[in-house]
Write an enzyme that holds these catalytic residues in place. Structure first.
Site, PDB file in Angstrom:
ATOM      1  N   ASN A  46       0.874  -1.173   0.000  1.00 14.11           N
ATOM      2  CA  ASN A  46       0.000   0.000   0.000  1.00 14.11           C
ATOM      3  C   ASN A  46       0.910   1.222   0.000  1.00 14.11           C
ATOM      4  O   ASN A  46       1.529   1.531   1.011  1.00 14.11           O
ATOM      5  CB  ASN A  46      -0.884  -0.043   1.257  1.00 14.11           C
ATOM      6  CG  ASN A  46      -1.643   1.259   1.472  1.00 14.11           C
ATOM      7  OD1 ASN A  46      -1.744   2.089   0.573  1.00 14.11           O
ATOM      8  ND2 ASN A  46      -2.180   1.423   2.675  1.00 14.11           N
ATOM      9  N   TRP A  47       0.974   1.877  -1.144  1.00 10.18           N
ATOM     10  CA  TRP A  47       1.906   2.999  -1.261  1.00 10.18           C
ATOM     11  C   TRP A  47       1.405   4.289  -0.628  1.00 10.18           C
ATOM     12  O   TRP A  47       2.138   5.263  -0.551  1.00 10.18           O
ATOM     13  CB  TRP A  47       2.223   3.244  -2.745  1.00 10.18           C
ATOM     14  CG  TRP A  47       3.237   2.290  -3.310  1.00 10.18           C
ATOM     15  CD1 TRP A  47       3.819   1.229  -2.662  1.00 10.18           C
ATOM     16  CD2 TRP A  47       3.803   2.317  -4.624  1.00 10.18           C
ATOM     17  NE1 TRP A  47       4.708   0.597  -3.496  1.00 10.18           N
ATOM     18  CE2 TRP A  47       4.714   1.248  -4.712  1.00 10.18           C
ATOM     19  CE3 TRP A  47       3.608   3.129  -5.737  1.00 10.18           C
ATOM     20  CZ2 TRP A  47       5.446   0.980  -5.866  1.00 10.18           C
ATOM     21  CZ3 TRP A  47       4.333   2.873  -6.893  1.00 10.18           C
ATOM     22  CH2 TRP A  47       5.248   1.805  -6.951  1.00 10.18           C
ATOM     23  N   LYS A  48       0.142   4.307  -0.241  1.00  8.89           N
ATOM     24  CA  LYS A  48      -0.435   5.532   0.346  1.00  8.89           C
ATOM     25  C   LYS A  48      -0.169   6.713  -0.587  1.00  8.89           C
ATOM     26  O   LYS A  48      -0.211   6.540  -1.805  1.00  8.89           O
ATOM     27  CB  LYS A  48       0.122   5.743   1.750  1.00  8.89           C
ATOM     28  CG  LYS A  48      -0.011   4.470   2.592  1.00  8.89           C
ATOM     29  CD  LYS A  48       0.234   4.659   4.047  1.00  8.89           C
ATOM     30  CE  LYS A  48       0.024   3.325   4.755  1.00  8.89           C
ATOM     31  NZ  LYS A  48       0.142   3.432   6.206  1.00  8.89           N
TER      32      LYS A  48
ATOM     33  N   HIS B  96      -9.353   1.302   4.798  1.00  7.97           N
ATOM     34  CA  HIS B  96      -8.083   1.464   5.510  1.00  7.97           C
ATOM     35  C   HIS B  96      -8.274   2.420   6.688  1.00  7.97           C
ATOM     36  O   HIS B  96      -9.051   3.365   6.604  1.00  7.97           O
ATOM     37  CB  HIS B  96      -7.008   1.998   4.549  1.00  7.97           C
ATOM     38  CG  HIS B  96      -5.646   1.980   5.155  1.00  7.97           C
ATOM     39  ND1 HIS B  96      -5.206   2.963   6.003  1.00  7.97           N
ATOM     40  CD2 HIS B  96      -4.641   1.074   5.069  1.00  7.97           C
ATOM     41  CE1 HIS B  96      -3.975   2.663   6.405  1.00  7.97           C
ATOM     42  NE2 HIS B  96      -3.615   1.517   5.855  1.00  7.97           N
TER      43      HIS B  96
ATOM     44  N   GLU C  77      -6.641   4.806   7.753  1.00  9.85           N
ATOM     45  CA  GLU C  77      -6.429   6.232   7.447  1.00  9.85           C
ATOM     46  C   GLU C  77      -7.647   6.820   6.748  1.00  9.85           C
ATOM     47  O   GLU C  77      -7.969   7.994   6.941  1.00  9.85           O
ATOM     48  CB  GLU C  77      -5.146   6.389   6.599  1.00  9.85           C
ATOM     49  CG  GLU C  77      -3.901   6.177   7.452  1.00  9.85           C
ATOM     50  CD  GLU C  77      -2.710   5.592   6.716  1.00  9.85           C
ATOM     51  OE1 GLU C  77      -2.678   5.631   5.470  1.00  9.85           O
ATOM     52  OE2 GLU C  77      -1.801   5.089   7.415  1.00  9.85           O
TER      53      GLU C  77
ATOM     54  N   GLU D 268      -5.264  -4.795  10.610  1.00  7.79           N
ATOM     55  CA  GLU D 268      -4.217  -3.800  10.795  1.00  7.79           C
ATOM     56  C   GLU D 268      -4.454  -3.020  12.088  1.00  7.79           C
ATOM     57  O   GLU D 268      -5.255  -2.073  12.106  1.00  7.79           O
ATOM     58  CB  GLU D 268      -4.216  -2.817   9.614  1.00  7.79           C
ATOM     59  CG  GLU D 268      -3.930  -3.461   8.281  1.00  7.79           C
ATOM     60  CD  GLU D 268      -3.338  -2.465   7.297  1.00  7.79           C
ATOM     61  OE1 GLU D 268      -2.257  -2.752   6.766  1.00  7.79           O
ATOM     62  OE2 GLU D 268      -3.941  -1.395   7.092  1.00  7.79           O
TER      63      GLU D 268
ATOM     64  N   GLY E 177       2.814   2.374  10.669  1.00  5.81           N
ATOM     65  CA  GLY E 177       3.762   3.460  10.495  1.00  5.81           C
ATOM     66  C   GLY E 177       4.493   3.852  11.763  1.00  5.81           C
ATOM     67  O   GLY E 177       5.160   4.883  11.815  1.00  5.81           O
TER      68      GLY E 177
ATOM     69  N   SER F 199       3.621  -2.012  10.218  1.00  4.11           N
ATOM     70  CA  SER F 199       5.071  -2.077  10.399  1.00  4.11           C
ATOM     71  C   SER F 199       5.675  -3.431  10.027  1.00  4.11           C
ATOM     72  O   SER F 199       6.586  -3.925  10.700  1.00  4.11           O
ATOM     73  CB  SER F 199       5.464  -1.680  11.826  1.00  4.11           C
ATOM     74  OG  SER F 199       5.112  -0.325  12.067  1.00  4.11           O
TER      75      SER F 199
ATOM     76  N   GLY G  98       2.945  -1.087   4.200  1.00  3.21           N
ATOM     77  CA  GLY G  98       2.975   0.325   3.820  1.00  3.21           C
ATOM     78  C   GLY G  98       4.392   0.767   3.511  1.00  3.21           C
ATOM     79  O   GLY G  98       4.927   0.523   2.428  1.00  3.21           O
ATOM     80  N   GLY G  99       5.025   1.402   4.499  1.00  7.25           N
ATOM     81  CA  GLY G  99       6.337   2.021   4.300  1.00  7.25           C
ATOM     82  C   GLY G  99       7.365   1.131   3.618  1.00  7.25           C
ATOM     83  O   GLY G  99       8.065   1.577   2.701  1.00  7.25           O
TER      84      GLY G  99
HETATM   85  P1  PGA Z   1       3.042   0.390   7.528  1.00  6.42           P
HETATM   86  O1  PGA Z   1       1.538   0.575   6.945  1.00  6.42           O
HETATM   87  O2  PGA Z   1       3.573  -0.889   6.960  1.00  6.42           O
HETATM   88  O3  PGA Z   1       3.790   1.611   7.047  1.00  6.42           O
HETATM   89  O4  PGA Z   1       2.915   0.345   9.019  1.00  6.42           O
HETATM   90  C1  PGA Z   1       0.684  -0.518   6.807  1.00  6.42           C
HETATM   91  C2  PGA Z   1      -0.631  -0.073   6.231  1.00  6.42           C
HETATM   92  O5  PGA Z   1      -1.129   0.998   6.601  1.00  6.42           O
HETATM   93  O6  PGA Z   1      -1.220  -0.772   5.372  1.00  6.42           O
END
Ligand code: PGA
Length: 245
Positions: free
Chosen positions: A5-7, A91, A93, A163, A169, A209, A230-231
């Site tokens: 997930n590149w956000k 998600h 966010e 999640e 993050g 993470s 994500g990251g």
């Molecule tokens: P993260 O994000 O790996 O940066 O913690 C995961 C996500 O939000 O899907």
């Protein structure tokens, strides 16, 4: 299944550069379903770069109607026509900053399925919920409002991502045991609503993470079927290390 997930990161040129580095190093990976969910504007580059590879492309969100006067929104048929096979729904966010609710999660999930996209439906508790022992109540409510309204046929075509918000993050991963407990609980909710076969079949990803150095421990848990990253999915070497764990 390892999904990135590149956000809100990378532009089209950076997307093309990522695939140039990433695709060759995962070319021999035949066990994992690999998915990348870039920002909407990068989908054409991602789809072109993933052609003739085993990498699937997904959106990070969608609107539940097919078209109309909804400024800023993107529909399931548009994502599908652009070459997506997947879409992230609900998600944390989106829930936190863009007023996503369990009700909209259900509508978006159904819209994705109507267009033959596979929705990756996200659930997870916040830090306060975890600390006050409310994790299962939160997951139960998210499941009841966002997922239980699907038919059995619809449910058979979704993927779930667990999640925990406090792990996203932050560098704080849930331990494999904590994640496995939540996955087991979600699987029991699935069993109650859709039957034991559905509970055995549903793919539940862990997210929060996930890094090259913790993927192995998480994936060793039988109830963890993959990861939503994500990251660490932004860097070709680190996402390749996760995919090839
Ligand atoms: P993260 O994000 O790996 O940066 O913690 C995961 C996500 O939000 O899907």
């Amino acid at each position: 299944m390892l999904a990135g997930n590149w956000k809100m990161y990378k532009n089209p040129a950076e997307t093309a550069a990522f695939f140039q580095a990433f695709a060759p190093v995962v070319a021999d990976q035949e066990q994992a379903q690999i998915v990348i969910c870039p920002p909407f504007v990068n989908i054409p580059e991602a789809v072109a770069a993933a052609k003739n590879t085993r990498i699937g492309i997904g959106g990070q969100d969608l609107f539940w109607l097919k078209e109309g006067a909804y400024t800023g929104e993107v529909s399931a048929p548009m994502l599908q026509a652009a070459g997506c096979q997947w879409v992230i729904v609900g998600h944390s966010e989106r829930r936190q900053y863009f007023a996503e609710t369990d009700e909209t999660v259900l509508k978006k999930t159904q819209a994705a399925l109507e267009s033959a996209l596979t929705p990756i439906v996200c659930v997870g508790e916040g830090l306060e919920d975890r600390e006050s022992g409310a994790t299962e109540n939160v997951l139960r409510a998210q499941f009841a409002g966002g997922i239980a309204g699907l038919s059995r046929e619809q449910f058979a075509r979704i993927t779930i991502a667990y999640e925990p918000i406090w792990a996203i993050g932050t560098g704080k991963t849930a331990t494999p045991a904590m994640a496995a407990a939540a996955h087991g609980f979600l699987r029991s909710l699935v069993g109650g609503q859709f039957g034991e076969a559905a509970a055995a079949d549903i793919r539940i990803l862990y997210g929060g993470s996930v890094k090259p150095d913790n993927i192995k421990g998480l994936m060793a848990q039988p109830d963890i079927d993959g990861a939503l990253v994500g990251g660490a999915s932004l860097d070709p070497a680190s996402f390749a290390a996760i995919v090839n764990y």
